[in-house]
Design a protein around this motif. Structure first.
Motif, short mmCIF file in Angstrom:
data_model
loop_
_atom_site.label_atom_id
_atom_site.label_comp_id
_atom_site.label_asym_id
_atom_site.label_seq_id
_atom_site.Cartn_x
_atom_site.Cartn_y
_atom_site.Cartn_z
N GLY A 38 -20.16 -17.15 27.95
CA GLY A 38 -19.60 -15.82 27.79
C GLY A 38 -19.35 -15.42 26.36
O GLY A 38 -19.75 -16.10 25.41
N TRP A 39 -18.67 -14.27 26.23
CA TRP A 39 -18.26 -13.70 24.96
C TRP A 39 -16.76 -13.43 25.02
O TRP A 39 -16.24 -13.01 26.07
N ARG A 40 -16.06 -13.63 23.92
CA ARG A 40 -14.66 -13.19 23.82
C ARG A 40 -14.65 -11.89 23.04
O ARG A 40 -14.66 -11.87 21.81
N ILE A 41 -14.63 -10.78 23.77
CA ILE A 41 -14.70 -9.46 23.13
C ILE A 41 -13.53 -8.56 23.54
O ILE A 41 -13.46 -7.41 23.11
N ASP A 42 -12.62 -9.09 24.35
CA ASP A 42 -11.44 -8.35 24.77
C ASP A 42 -10.23 -8.93 24.04
O ASP A 42 -9.98 -10.14 24.14
N TYR A 43 -9.49 -8.09 23.35
CA TYR A 43 -8.50 -8.57 22.38
C TYR A 43 -7.11 -7.98 22.60
O TYR A 43 -6.96 -6.89 23.17
N HIS A 44 -6.12 -8.70 22.09
CA HIS A 44 -4.81 -8.17 21.71
C HIS A 44 -4.76 -8.32 20.19
O HIS A 44 -4.69 -9.44 19.68
N LEU A 45 -4.82 -7.21 19.46
CA LEU A 45 -4.62 -7.22 18.01
C LEU A 45 -3.22 -6.68 17.75
O LEU A 45 -2.94 -5.52 18.05
#
Length: 288
Positions: free
Chosen positions: A238-245
């Motif tokens: 997969g990809w880690r493209i969902d964030y909490h900034l």
């Protein structure tokens, strides 16, 4: 007894379809106080009806019907919200929604955002860079507005090689281009300091915190999106493209971070998984 403020974000890939596949069961058990959604692709009435009683809903639809759409749902009403990003000529509809939530004596500002996916050497990539430029300008303003500021959502960029399982095969594709990753170098670089970026340029750090990476450390993933092609989900490719900034002061309040990965391919209700973070701010005091 106080409980932490739980904020979740997920790209639902069409909220009506997500509910048909079981999103409601997840939400009923997740204990979320503020929920950020992307790719809603439905009307506000549809969204309110699906979420049901007890949720105050803000929704910004895309200009093109049935596309994009971002929302924020909360257990108490936001005090104010904003949807404009960048110049007036720039169409950010359905991609950027800010809201202020009173939590006791503090204000927590939450943004639900859906960054363009982009496509190399096409106008779609130009639009993605315009959006990232506008976001770069807005982040310092957000932190001035509220010391507890948070940008969550599908940002459509894997920042480092730890964020994509097959990173070697994607270095020339949108989502992992060095120029895109350089934006994130600046987002999370030390505030005011010169940052060496992955595209060979130098920039000025904005000092925001990638909550997921700080919490889990320098390890692969945890991924938040998987292609529907092949066995990507089963192989956790997969990809880690969902964030909490988060602004630094809010990041200091993080007490837990998790990705609610589905038990199996056939139990998924979106191609993205929810990212859920607990902040040490009293959820019982939202709205006052």
């Amino acid at each position: 007894m106080s409980s932490p403020l739980r904020i979740a974000t997920v790209n639902v890939n069409g909220v009506r379809a997500a509910y048909r596949k079981g999103m409601g069961d997840w939400l009923d058990s997740a204990g979320v106080d503020i929920l950020a959604l992307q790719e809603v692709r439905a009307s506000t009435d549809d969204l309110v009806g699906l979420l049901g009683d007890g949720w105050d809903v803000l929704h910004d639809a895309a200009t093109a019907k049935g596309r994009a759409g971002v929302a924020l749902a909360s257990r108490n009403k936001a005090s104010i919200h904003r949807v404009e990003l960048g110049d007036v000529e720039f169409d950010s509809a359905g991609r950027w929604l800010e809201a202020d939530f009173a939590v006791g004596d503090d204000v927590v500002t939450v943004v639900s955002t859906y960054v363009h996916s982009g496509e190399v050497d096409t106008p779609k990539q130009v639009e993605k860079y315009k959006f990232l430029d506008a976001m770069s300008a807005r982040l310092p303003e957000l932190e001035k507005h509220s010391r507890y500021s948070l940008v969550v959502g599908d940002l459509n960029v894997g920042h480092t090689t730890l964020d994509i399982k097959n990173w070697k095969g994607n270095v020339k594709r949108a989502g992992f281009l060095p120029v895109e990753r350089a934006y994130f170098d600046r987002f999370v670089g030390p505030a005011g300091e010169t940052v060496e970026c992955q595209d060979g340029t130098k920039g000025t750090g904005l000092g925001w915190v990638d909550v997921g990476r700080r919490f889990v450390g320098e390890v692969p993933g945890p991924y938040t999106w998987w292609s529907n092609m092949g066995k990507a989900f089963d192989n956790d490719s997969g990809w880690r493209i969902d964030y909490h900034l988060a602004s630094p002061e809010l990041a200091a309040k993080v007490v837990d971070y998790r990705v609610d990965r589905y038990p199996s391919y056939d139990t998924r209700w979106s191609d993205h998984a929810p990212v859920v973070v607990d902040y040490a701010l009293d959820a019982g005091r939202i709205g006052g």
